[in-house]
Structures are given as structure tokens and as C-alpha cells.
Design a protein around this motif. Structure first.
Motif, mmCIF file in Angstrom:
data_model
loop_
_atom_site.group_PDB
_atom_site.id
_atom_site.type_symbol
_atom_site.label_atom_id
_atom_site.label_comp_id
_atom_site.label_asym_id
_atom_site.label_seq_id
_atom_site.Cartn_x
_atom_site.Cartn_y
_atom_site.Cartn_z
ATOM 1 N N PRO A 16 38.584 18.916 -36.512
ATOM 2 C CA PRO A 16 37.703 18.258 -35.555
ATOM 3 C C PRO A 16 37.089 17.007 -36.175
ATOM 4 O O PRO A 16 37.242 16.756 -37.375
ATOM 5 N N SER A 17 36.377 16.247 -35.374
ATOM 6 C CA SER A 17 35.594 15.137 -35.909
ATOM 7 C C SER A 17 34.570 15.701 -36.876
ATOM 8 O O SER A 17 34.078 16.817 -36.671
ATOM 9 N N PRO A 18 34.220 14.949 -37.920
ATOM 10 C CA PRO A 18 33.234 15.468 -38.878
ATOM 11 C C PRO A 18 31.924 15.807 -38.168
ATOM 12 O O PRO A 18 31.467 15.069 -37.294
ATOM 13 N N PRO A 19 31.320 16.946 -38.539
ATOM 14 C CA PRO A 19 30.064 17.343 -37.904
ATOM 15 C C PRO A 19 28.936 16.391 -38.273
ATOM 16 O O PRO A 19 28.907 15.831 -39.373
ATOM 17 N N VAL A 20 28.016 16.226 -37.348
ATOM 18 C CA VAL A 20 26.842 15.372 -37.555
ATOM 19 C C VAL A 20 25.643 16.291 -37.783
ATOM 20 O O VAL A 20 25.418 17.215 -36.991
ATOM 21 N N THR A 43 31.420 24.500 -33.625
ATOM 22 C CA THR A 43 31.165 23.419 -32.665
ATOM 23 C C THR A 43 32.359 22.487 -32.597
ATOM 24 O O THR A 43 33.151 22.389 -33.537
ATOM 25 N N ARG A 44 32.459 21.796 -31.499
ATOM 26 C CA ARG A 44 33.397 20.687 -31.315
ATOM 27 C C ARG A 44 32.600 19.561 -30.681
ATOM 28 O O ARG A 44 31.950 19.760 -29.645
ATOM 29 N N ASP A 45 32.609 18.407 -31.325
ATOM 30 C CA ASP A 45 31.860 17.254 -30.834
ATOM 31 C C ASP A 45 30.402 17.601 -30.568
ATOM 32 O O ASP A 45 29.817 17.182 -29.570
ATOM 33 N N GLY A 46 29.821 18.388 -31.463
ATOM 34 C CA GLY A 46 28.419 18.734 -31.379
ATOM 35 C C GLY A 46 28.069 19.819 -30.375
ATOM 36 O O GLY A 46 26.898 20.145 -30.198
ATOM 37 N N ILE A 47 29.065 20.395 -29.721
ATOM 38 C CA ILE A 47 28.816 21.417 -28.699
ATOM 39 C C ILE A 47 29.354 22.754 -29.190
ATOM 40 O O ILE A 47 30.518 22.858 -29.597
ATOM 41 N N LEU A 48 28.498 23.770 -29.160
ATOM 42 C CA LEU A 48 28.894 25.111 -29.567
ATOM 43 C C LEU A 48 30.002 25.611 -28.646
ATOM 44 O O LEU A 48 29.879 25.555 -27.427
ATOM 45 N N THR A 49 31.103 26.079 -29.228
ATOM 46 C CA THR A 49 32.254 26.521 -28.427
ATOM 47 C C THR A 49 32.105 27.954 -27.937
ATOM 48 O O THR A 49 32.773 28.357 -26.983
ATOM 49 N N VAL A 50 31.264 28.739 -28.595
ATOM 50 C CA VAL A 50 31.035 30.133 -28.223
ATOM 51 C C VAL A 50 29.653 30.523 -28.738
ATOM 52 O O VAL A 50 29.206 30.014 -29.758
ATOM 53 N N SER A 51 28.977 31.407 -28.020
ATOM 54 C CA SER A 51 27.670 31.870 -28.472
ATOM 55 C C SER A 51 27.563 33.367 -28.246
ATOM 56 O O SER A 51 28.362 33.960 -27.522
ATOM 57 N N GLY A 52 26.573 33.959 -28.890
ATOM 58 C CA GLY A 52 26.333 35.377 -28.714
ATOM 59 C C GLY A 52 26.430 36.133 -30.020
ATOM 60 O O GLY A 52 26.701 35.560 -31.072
ATOM 61 N N LYS A 53 26.186 37.426 -29.912
ATOM 62 C CA LYS A 53 26.203 38.291 -31.089
ATOM 63 C C LYS A 53 27.469 39.127 -31.119
ATOM 64 O O LYS A 53 27.963 39.593 -30.090
ATOM 65 N N LEU A 54 27.958 39.318 -32.330
ATOM 66 C CA LEU A 54 29.099 40.196 -32.534
ATOM 67 C C LEU A 54 28.657 41.634 -32.295
ATOM 68 O O LEU A 54 27.570 42.033 -32.692
ATOM 69 N N GLY A 55 29.507 42.379 -31.617
ATOM 70 C CA GLY A 55 29.185 43.757 -31.314
ATOM 71 C C GLY A 55 28.391 43.907 -30.026
ATOM 72 O O GLY A 55 28.118 45.016 -29.587
ATOM 73 N N PRO A 139 21.260 29.494 -35.719
ATOM 74 C CA PRO A 139 20.835 28.342 -34.921
ATOM 75 C C PRO A 139 21.634 28.184 -33.628
ATOM 76 O O PRO A 139 22.863 28.318 -33.626
ATOM 77 N N GLY A 140 20.940 27.913 -32.543
ATOM 78 C CA GLY A 140 21.590 27.645 -31.260
ATOM 79 C C GLY A 140 22.329 28.825 -30.668
ATOM 80 O O GLY A 140 23.195 28.649 -29.832
ATOM 81 N N GLN A 141 22.048 30.025 -31.140
ATOM 82 C CA GLN A 141 22.751 31.240 -30.734
ATOM 83 C C GLN A 141 24.219 31.246 -31.162
ATOM 84 O O GLN A 141 25.063 31.886 -30.541
#
Length: 152
Positions: A16-20, A43-55, A139-141
Motif C-alpha cells: 500500500p501507500s506508506p502510512p501517514v 488500513t489502506r489510504d488511512g482508512i481502516l479496512t476492518v474493525s472489531g474484536k477477535l472472537g 486505536p480506532g477499533q
């Protein structure tokens, strides 16, 4: 960018593009021949691609994909800092944090997603020491956060 653009890499992995940075830190810090990445989330382009807790919201397989994405973000930051991933002599250590629901104990399986990316990209040079830690929140879930130490 493809890791394959660096001559030693015979695998196709899309970087991906380098994270900021989102706060007061740098993505990479070099001390002598060791290079440390800041923690990266999926993240991709500063946007979280998935959120939540494992399990709870996410399966182990979804967590593995998230940790692989976070590892690719680490590699992207390293490539930006080093100019080429060919400068990496070895991946020394990976630390993985997993946002875990109560009772979830498969953190090592989740972080395997990141470990497998590094081994695929670097072969034996990608084998590393590792910690897989369950945490209540990230951070950010984000479901996972990965940081690396590499030798150059």
C-alpha cells in the motif's frame, strides 16, 4: 508498489501507500543497523479496512487477513525509509497486538497472518522472534496492530 520491484523478491505482494502518522510519532526509526516500525493497523489510504474484536465480530481467518495487511503497511513504511527492501538483512522481531473478546485465546494464530507475509516476502530472512498479545482495545477499533524490528 510491488515488493517484486526489488530484485531479491520473487513473490507478488502489493504494498500500500506508506502510512501517514495520525499523532506525534514517526513511522520508522533507525538506530545503527536496526530499524523499528511504529505500530501499523490494517488500513489502506488511512482508512481502516476492518474493525472489531477477535472472537466476537471477527474470525481467526479475518484476523489473519488484517494482520497481513498491517504487516504490509510496516513493509511500505520500511521501503519508504530505506529506499529498497533489498537492504533488509533479516526480520528480527514482530510484535502483534490483537483486540480480543473475553475468553479469546488464539492470538498466535491471528498474528500468523503477518508472520506468513514476512516469510513469503523474505524467505528465511523473514523468520523472526515474535510476541502475540491480546488487548482489550486498539486505536480506532482496529482488530490488530503490528510492529517490526529489522536488521539492515
Amino acid at each position: 508498489m510491488n515488493i517484486q520491484e526489488d530484485p531479491i523478491h520473487a513473490v507478488e505482494l502489493e504494498l500500500p501507500s506508506p502510512p501517514v502518522p495520525v499523532a506525534n510519532y514517526v513511522p520508522v526509526r533507525q538506530v545503527g543497523n536496526l530499524v523499528f516500525t511504529s505500530g501499523q493497523t490494517p488500513t489502506r489510504d488511512g482508512i481502516l479496512t476492518v474493525s472489531g474484536k477477535l472472537g466476537r465480530e471477527l474470525t481467526v481467518e479475518e484476523g489473519q487477513q488484517a494482520s497481513a495487511t498491517a504487516a504490509l503497511n510496516c513493509l511500505s513504511a520500511l521501503r519508504q525509509h530505506l529506499g529498497s527492501l533489498d537492504r533488509i538483512v533479516s526480520v528480527v522481531s514482530l510484535t502483534g497486538y490483537v483486540a480480543s473478546a473475553e475468553g479469546f485465546a488464539d492470538q498466535p494464530a491471528v498474528i500468523n497472518g503477518a508472520s506468513l507475509i514476512l516469510e513469503r516476502a523474505f524467505g528465511d530472512k523473514g523468520r523472526h522472534a515474535r510476541a502475540a498479545v491480546g488487548v482489550a482495545e486498539l486505536p480506532g477499533q482496529a482488530p490488530v496492530e503490528i510492529s517490526l524490528i529489522v536488521e539492515v
